[in-house]
Enzyme design. Structure first.
Site, mmCIF file in Angstrom:
data_model
loop_
_atom_site.group_PDB
_atom_site.id
_atom_site.type_symbol
_atom_site.label_atom_id
_atom_site.label_comp_id
_atom_site.label_asym_id
_atom_site.label_seq_id
_atom_site.Cartn_x
_atom_site.Cartn_y
_atom_site.Cartn_z
ATOM 1 N N ASP A 214 0.842 -1.203 0.000
ATOM 2 C CA ASP A 214 0.000 0.000 0.000
ATOM 3 C C ASP A 214 0.874 1.249 0.000
ATOM 4 O O ASP A 214 0.368 2.359 -0.143
ATOM 5 C CB ASP A 214 -0.900 -0.002 1.249
ATOM 6 C CG ASP A 214 -1.878 1.163 1.241
ATOM 7 O OD1 ASP A 214 -2.563 1.352 0.198
ATOM 8 O OD2 ASP A 214 -1.949 1.903 2.236
ATOM 9 N N GLU A 219 6.689 6.963 -3.451
ATOM 10 C CA GLU A 219 5.265 7.185 -3.722
ATOM 11 C C GLU A 219 4.888 8.654 -3.860
ATOM 12 O O GLU A 219 3.933 8.985 -4.563
ATOM 13 C CB GLU A 219 4.404 6.537 -2.631
ATOM 14 C CG GLU A 219 4.534 7.203 -1.268
ATOM 15 C CD GLU A 219 3.614 6.570 -0.228
ATOM 16 O OE1 GLU A 219 3.629 5.347 -0.101
ATOM 17 O OE2 GLU A 219 2.879 7.320 0.446
ATOM 18 N N HIS A 251 -1.500 4.046 -1.119
ATOM 19 C CA HIS A 251 -1.555 4.540 0.271
ATOM 20 C C HIS A 251 -3.006 4.853 0.677
ATOM 21 O O HIS A 251 -3.338 5.972 1.071
ATOM 22 C CB HIS A 251 -0.656 5.777 0.433
ATOM 23 C CG HIS A 251 -0.178 5.962 1.841
ATOM 24 N ND1 HIS A 251 1.082 6.388 2.155
ATOM 25 C CD2 HIS A 251 -0.799 5.773 3.035
ATOM 26 C CE1 HIS A 251 1.218 6.469 3.460
ATOM 27 N NE2 HIS A 251 0.089 6.089 4.027
HETATM 28 P P1 NAI Z 1 1.896 2.783 16.837
HETATM 29 O O1 NAI Z 1 2.766 3.898 17.281
HETATM 30 O O2 NAI Z 1 0.669 2.461 17.616
HETATM 31 O O3 NAI Z 1 2.761 1.430 16.729
HETATM 32 C C1 NAI Z 1 4.035 1.375 16.184
HETATM 33 C C2 NAI Z 1 4.760 0.215 16.879
HETATM 34 O O4 NAI Z 1 6.027 0.046 16.247
HETATM 35 C C3 NAI Z 1 5.038 0.498 18.371
HETATM 36 O O5 NAI Z 1 4.593 -0.594 19.146
HETATM 37 C C4 NAI Z 1 6.547 0.662 18.432
HETATM 38 O O6 NAI Z 1 7.118 0.197 19.649
HETATM 39 C C5 NAI Z 1 6.981 -0.219 17.260
HETATM 40 N N1 NAI Z 1 8.330 0.066 16.801
HETATM 41 C C6 NAI Z 1 9.012 1.235 16.827
HETATM 42 N N2 NAI Z 1 10.242 1.059 16.321
HETATM 43 C C7 NAI Z 1 10.329 -0.243 15.975
HETATM 44 C C8 NAI Z 1 11.357 -1.031 15.417
HETATM 45 N N3 NAI Z 1 12.559 -0.520 15.144
HETATM 46 N N4 NAI Z 1 11.099 -2.331 15.185
HETATM 47 C C9 NAI Z 1 9.903 -2.874 15.495
HETATM 48 N N5 NAI Z 1 8.896 -2.174 16.040
HETATM 49 C C10 NAI Z 1 9.117 -0.878 16.276
HETATM 50 O O7 NAI Z 1 1.547 3.092 15.321
HETATM 51 P P2 NAI Z 1 0.328 2.533 14.466
HETATM 52 O O8 NAI Z 1 -0.838 3.434 14.595
HETATM 53 O O9 NAI Z 1 0.158 1.083 14.738
HETATM 54 O O10 NAI Z 1 0.898 2.754 12.977
HETATM 55 C C11 NAI Z 1 1.980 1.989 12.489
HETATM 56 C C12 NAI Z 1 2.437 2.591 11.181
HETATM 57 O O11 NAI Z 1 1.431 2.432 10.197
HETATM 58 C C13 NAI Z 1 2.673 4.111 11.211
HETATM 59 O O12 NAI Z 1 3.999 4.408 11.661
HETATM 60 C C14 NAI Z 1 2.493 4.503 9.786
HETATM 61 O O13 NAI Z 1 3.753 4.432 9.141
HETATM 62 C C15 NAI Z 1 1.597 3.411 9.204
HETATM 63 N N6 NAI Z 1 0.282 3.902 8.790
HETATM 64 C C16 NAI Z 1 -0.111 3.662 7.499
HETATM 65 C C17 NAI Z 1 -1.359 4.068 7.056
HETATM 66 C C18 NAI Z 1 -1.829 3.774 5.658
HETATM 67 O O14 NAI Z 1 -2.863 4.321 5.245
HETATM 68 N N7 NAI Z 1 -1.157 2.922 4.912
HETATM 69 C C19 NAI Z 1 -2.263 4.806 7.953
HETATM 70 C C20 NAI Z 1 -1.770 4.945 9.305
HETATM 71 C C21 NAI Z 1 -0.529 4.528 9.688
#
Ligand code: NAI
Length: 303
Positions: A214, A219, A251
Site C-alpha cells: 500500500d 510514492e 496509500h
Molecule cells: P503505533 O505507534 O501504535 O505502533 C508502532 C509500533 O512500532 C510500536 O509498538 C513501536 O514500539 C513499534 N516500533 C518502533 N520502532 C520499531 C522497530 N525498530 N522495530 C519494530 N517495532 C518498532 O503506530 P500505528 O498506529 O500502529 O501505525 C503503524 C504505522 O502504520 C505508522 O507508523 C504509519 O507508518 C503506518 N500507517 C499507514 C497508514 C496507511 O494508510 N497505509 C495509515 C496509518 C498509519
C-alpha cells in the site's frame, strides 16, 4: 504562500523538511497540523522550538489492518486475476491456486495499534501469530520473537512499525535471504521500510511469493494523482505493477468513512486547542520520539 496564516495542515507525502520549516517559521506559522499518524515526513528535530507539530495518533487502526488482510487475501486467492478473467468470460482455474491461511505463521513487525488489530484478524483466521517490537506489549496474546526468528519462521510478514533510521530498508537482500521461500510480504506502513530493488530481485527468483504494497519508497511522486495519461517514469514501480503476484494500492489503507471522520475531528481539535492556548495533547517532538513521550508529558506543550 503561508504569509498571513497562523497554521498549516499537512498530509503524509508533504515534505516538511528543514528548509520548509525555516520558511514557515519566518512567515509566522506556529503550527503544522498533520492529518496523519506517521510523521517521518517532518524534520521534527528542526521543528523543535520553531513550530509545533501535531498529528492524529490514532483514527482507525482497524481500517489499516483490514486493508493489510485484504491485500493478503486478494494475492493469495488471486482475486485480482480471477476478476479480470471472468470479465472476459475466461473461467479457467489455471494459476489460481492459493493456500489455506489457517495454520500458517504470520510475522507481525510492530505491535502498536495497527499491528495488534492485524494480529487479531489473523487469529480469527486460525493463524499462528509471532511478533517483533522494540517494546513488547505485556498483555499480548501472541509470542514475541527476534527479527531473525520471524524471518525464518513466518509464511507471511506484515510491516506495522514506523519509518525511522533504524527501520529504513529493514527488508533488504540480507533479511530477505533469511526468509522462507515463497514468503508473502505485506507493507501498509511506509515504503522505505523495504529496499525496493532487493524486493524485486527476491520476487524474480521466487524467494518472495507475493507482495501487497500500500506504500512505496518513491510514492510521493505518484500517489494521490491520476497518471493514467502519462508514461510512468519510475521503472521499479512499473516492474512491480506488472508482476501478477504483486498488488500496489496508493496509500489508501486508512481510507474508510470512519477513519476520515476521526481524522477530521482530531485535526480540527488539535488546531482549536492551539488557537485557544490549550495543551496540545497530540503534539510530537523529537524528544517524544526518543522517549515515547517527552518530559512535558503532554501536560504542557513540548516547548
Ligand atoms: P503505533 O505507534 O501504535 O505502533 C508502532 C509500533 O512500532 C510500536 O509498538 C513501536 O514500539 C513499534 N516500533 C518502533 N520502532 C520499531 C522497530 N525498530 N522495530 C519494530 N517495532 C518498532 O503506530 P500505528 O498506529 O500502529 O501505525 C503503524 C504505522 O502504520 C505508522 O507508523 C504509519 O507508518 C503506518 N500507517 C499507514 C497508514 C496507511 O494508510 N497505509 C495509515 C496509518 C498509519
Amino acid at each position: 504562500m503561508t504569509k498571513g496564516y497562523d497554521a498549516v495542515c499537512a498530509f503524509v507525502n508533504d515534505d516538511i523538511n528543514a528548509d520548509v520549516i525555516d520558511v514557515l517559521y519566518e512567515n509566522g506559522i506556529g503550527l503544522v497540523a498533520l492529518r496523519c499518524a506517521g510523521y517521518n515526513n517532518v524534520d521534527i528535530k528542526h521543528a523543535y522550538k520553531r513550530v509545533h507539530v501535531t498529528r492524529v495518533p490514532s483514527y482507525s487502526p482497524n481500517a489499516v489492518a483490514e486493508h493489510a488482510m485484504a491485500l493478503l487475501l486478494t494475492l493469495n486467492r488471486k482475486i485480482h486475476r480471477a476478476y479480470n478473467r471472468t470479465r472476459e468470460h475466461n473461467f479457467s482455474l489455471e494459476g489460481l491456486t492459493g493456500f489455506d491461511l489457517y495454520g500458517k505463521t504470520v510475522g507481525v513487525i510492530g505491535t502498536g495499534k495497527i499491528g495488534r488489530a492485524f494480529a487479531n484478524i489473523c487469529k480469527g483466521f486460525g493463524m499462528k501469530v509471532v511478533a517483533y517490537d522494540l517494546y513488547p506489549a505485556p498483555d499480548a496474546d501472541f509470542e514475541y520473537k527476534t527479527l531473525d526468528e520471524i524471518f525464518k519462521e513466518a509464511d507471511i510478514i506484515s510491516l506495522h512499525c514506523p519509518l525511522n533510521e533504524e527501520t529504513r530498508h529493514m527488508i533488504n537482500d540480507e533479511s530477505l535471504g533469511k526468509m522462507k521461500d515463497g514468503v508473502a510480504i505485506i507493507n501498509t506502513s511506509r515504503g522505505q521500510l523495504i529496499d525496493t530493488q532487493a524486493l524485486i530481485r527476491a520476487i524474480k527468483c521466487g524467494k518472495v511469493g507475493m507482495a501487497g504494497l500500500d506504500v512505496y519508497e518513491e510514492e510521493s511522486e505518484f500517489f494521490y494523482e491520476d497518471h493514467s495519461n502519462n508514461i510512468l517514469q519510475d521503472d521499479a514501480l512499473v516492474t512491480l505493477i506488472s508482476m501478477p503476484n504483486v498488488i500496489v494500492t496508493s496509500h489508501q489503507a486508512f481510507l474508510t468513512k470512519e477513519a476520515l471522520q476521526a481524522i477530521a475531528q482530531t485535526t480540527l481539535k488539535n488546531m482549536r486547542d492551539y488557537f485557544d492556548d490549550k495543551v496540545l495533547v497530540n503534539e510530537i517532538c523529537y524528544r517524544c520520539e526518543e522517549y515515547g513521550i517527552c518530559d512535558m508529558g503532554h501536560t504542557k506543550n513540548c516547548f
